[in-house]
Write a protein that holds these residues in place. Structure first.
Motif, PDB file in Angstrom:
ATOM      1  N   SER A  95      27.694  46.236  34.843  1.00 27.36           N
ATOM      2  CA  SER A  95      28.187  44.967  35.400  1.00 27.36           C
ATOM      3  C   SER A  95      29.407  45.223  36.274  1.00 27.36           C
ATOM      4  O   SER A  95      30.326  44.427  36.326  1.00 27.36           O
ATOM      5  N   HIS A  96      29.406  46.382  36.917  1.00 29.98           N
ATOM      6  CA  HIS A  96      30.569  46.725  37.738  1.00 29.98           C
ATOM      7  C   HIS A  96      30.707  45.813  38.946  1.00 29.98           C
ATOM      8  O   HIS A  96      29.753  45.219  39.411  1.00 29.98           O
ATOM      9  N   ALA A  97      31.956  45.708  39.410  1.00 30.73           N
ATOM     10  CA  ALA A  97      32.306  44.755  40.454  1.00 30.73           C
ATOM     11  C   ALA A  97      31.502  44.973  41.728  1.00 30.73           C
ATOM     12  O   ALA A  97      31.353  46.092  42.198  1.00 30.73           O
ATOM     13  N   LEU A  98      31.000  43.857  42.275  1.00 26.74           N
ATOM     14  CA  LEU A  98      30.331  43.896  43.563  1.00 26.74           C
ATOM     15  C   LEU A  98      31.296  43.467  44.651  1.00 26.74           C
ATOM     16  O   LEU A  98      31.013  43.571  45.826  1.00 26.74           O
ATOM     17  N   HIS A  99      32.445  42.949  44.195  1.00 30.54           N
ATOM     18  CA  HIS A  99      33.436  42.456  45.139  1.00 30.54           C
ATOM     19  C   HIS A  99      34.755  43.194  44.943  1.00 30.54           C
ATOM     20  O   HIS A  99      35.077  43.595  43.837  1.00 30.54           O
ATOM     21  N   CYS A 100      35.492  43.292  46.015  1.00 28.78           N
ATOM     22  CA  CYS A 100      36.847  43.832  45.946  1.00 28.78           C
ATOM     23  C   CYS A 100      37.662  42.895  45.059  1.00 28.78           C
ATOM     24  O   CYS A 100      37.655  41.688  45.247  1.00 28.78           O
ATOM     25  N   VAL A 101      38.374  43.454  44.105  1.00 25.02           N
ATOM     26  CA  VAL A 101      39.097  42.641  43.136  1.00 25.02           C
ATOM     27  C   VAL A 101      40.229  41.845  43.796  1.00 25.02           C
ATOM     28  O   VAL A 101      40.571  40.749  43.387  1.00 25.02           O
TER      29      VAL A 101
ATOM     30  N   ARG B 261      38.436  46.721  33.383  1.00 26.42           N
ATOM     31  CA  ARG B 261      37.142  47.400  33.199  1.00 26.42           C
ATOM     32  C   ARG B 261      36.344  47.464  34.504  1.00 26.42           C
ATOM     33  O   ARG B 261      35.166  47.810  34.504  1.00 26.42           O
ATOM     34  N   ARG B 262      36.974  47.059  35.599  1.00 26.25           N
ATOM     35  CA  ARG B 262      36.357  47.065  36.935  1.00 26.25           C
ATOM     36  C   ARG B 262      35.109  46.210  36.977  1.00 26.25           C
ATOM     37  O   ARG B 262      34.133  46.529  37.647  1.00 26.25           O
ATOM     38  N   GLN B 263      35.145  45.082  36.281  1.00 24.72           N
ATOM     39  CA  GLN B 263      34.024  44.143  36.337  1.00 24.72           C
ATOM     40  C   GLN B 263      34.340  43.047  37.348  1.00 24.72           C
ATOM     41  O   GLN B 263      35.497  42.840  37.698  1.00 24.72           O
ATOM     42  N   ASP B 264      33.298  42.363  37.785  1.00 27.67           N
ATOM     43  CA  ASP B 264      33.485  41.325  38.800  1.00 27.67           C
ATOM     44  C   ASP B 264      34.377  40.189  38.284  1.00 27.67           C
ATOM     45  O   ASP B 264      34.205  39.736  37.153  1.00 27.67           O
ATOM     46  N   VAL B 265      35.319  39.757  39.104  1.00 27.93           N
ATOM     47  CA  VAL B 265      36.254  38.707  38.672  1.00 27.93           C
ATOM     48  C   VAL B 265      36.259  37.494  39.612  1.00 27.93           C
ATOM     49  O   VAL B 265      37.088  36.606  39.466  1.00 27.93           O
ATOM     50  N   GLU B 266      35.332  37.474  40.573  1.00 33.62           N
ATOM     51  CA  GLU B 266      35.374  36.432  41.611  1.00 33.62           C
ATOM     52  C   GLU B 266      35.455  34.999  41.077  1.00 33.62           C
ATOM     53  O   GLU B 266      36.332  34.233  41.449  1.00 33.62           O
TER      54      GLU B 266
END
Ligand code: ZN
Length: 199
Positions: free
Chosen positions: A3-9, A91-96
């Motif tokens: 579930s790693h980020a697809l967007h820049c945090v 955890r470098r997961q998506d936060v958008e």
């Protein structure tokens, strides 16, 4: 699937890996910049909560306790989201989505404090006069200014009103006393307690 980020945090632009094409930050740098922003906004949020307690009592709404419960709910929900957001970013997961929810919640207590202050400050209505009987008193140690007279209600379908008062009036009334409560309409339609005095 991860579930790693697809967007820049930091800026929210989509990225594949490495450097963000939009803001130029690497994943690690974006995380640092984002965390700083998170700390700054959280400081604003906490300042809002500190301002809210006295600001909500300058022209105290008749329903002050319900409003405090509501504000308390917002406070703890916002803090919970801040921790969740921080953990996901770590955890470098998506936060958008969470980021938008959080940044939207940050000013809520400021807005609510301003609304309650304005509601009384610019109110030009006549006070309604409500004779009632004091049935009890109540204060919460640790919450500044939480002095209430519990009085018989003048509104239909209600037994009691929890009337916010200052410490002087709180000490002056006892259960069994008669009291006259002056309530004004409020600029925003939130009734607030203008004064209490003896009949
Ligand atoms: Zn970026």
């Amino acid at each position: 699937m991860t579930s790693h980020a697809l967007h820049c945090v930091e800026c929210g632009a989509e990225h594949s890996s490495g450097q963000c094409v939009s803001c130029g930050l690497t994943v690690a740098a974006a995380e640092i910049v984002f965390r700083r922003r998170l700390v700054r906004r959280t400081a604003w949020f906490l300042a809002g909560a500190i301002v809210f307690v006295p600001a909500s009592q300058v022209y105290p709404p008749l329903e002050l306790d319900r409003i405090w419960i509501f504000a308390g709910g917002i406070f703890f929900a916002t803090l919970a989201i801040a921790f969740w957001l921080d953990g996901r970013a770590r955890r470098r997961q998506d936060v958008e989505v969470l980021k938008r929810v959080y940044f939207g919640l940050v000013p809520v207590l400021w807005v609510l404090a301003a609304l309650l202050y304005t509601n009384g400050r610019f109110d030009s209505s006549q006070a309604d006069i409500h004779p009632a009987d004091v049935v009890g008193t109540f204060s919460m140690p640790g919450l500044p200014g939480s002095y209430r007279l519990i009085v018989t209600s003048w509104r239909q379908g209600r037994m009691w009103e929890r009337v916010p008062v200052d410490q002087v009036d709180f000490d002056r009334f006892r259960a069994g006393d008669g009291v006259v409560v002056l309530v004004r309409e409020g600029l925003a339609g939130i009734p607030w307690v203008y004064d209490v005095h003896r009949p």
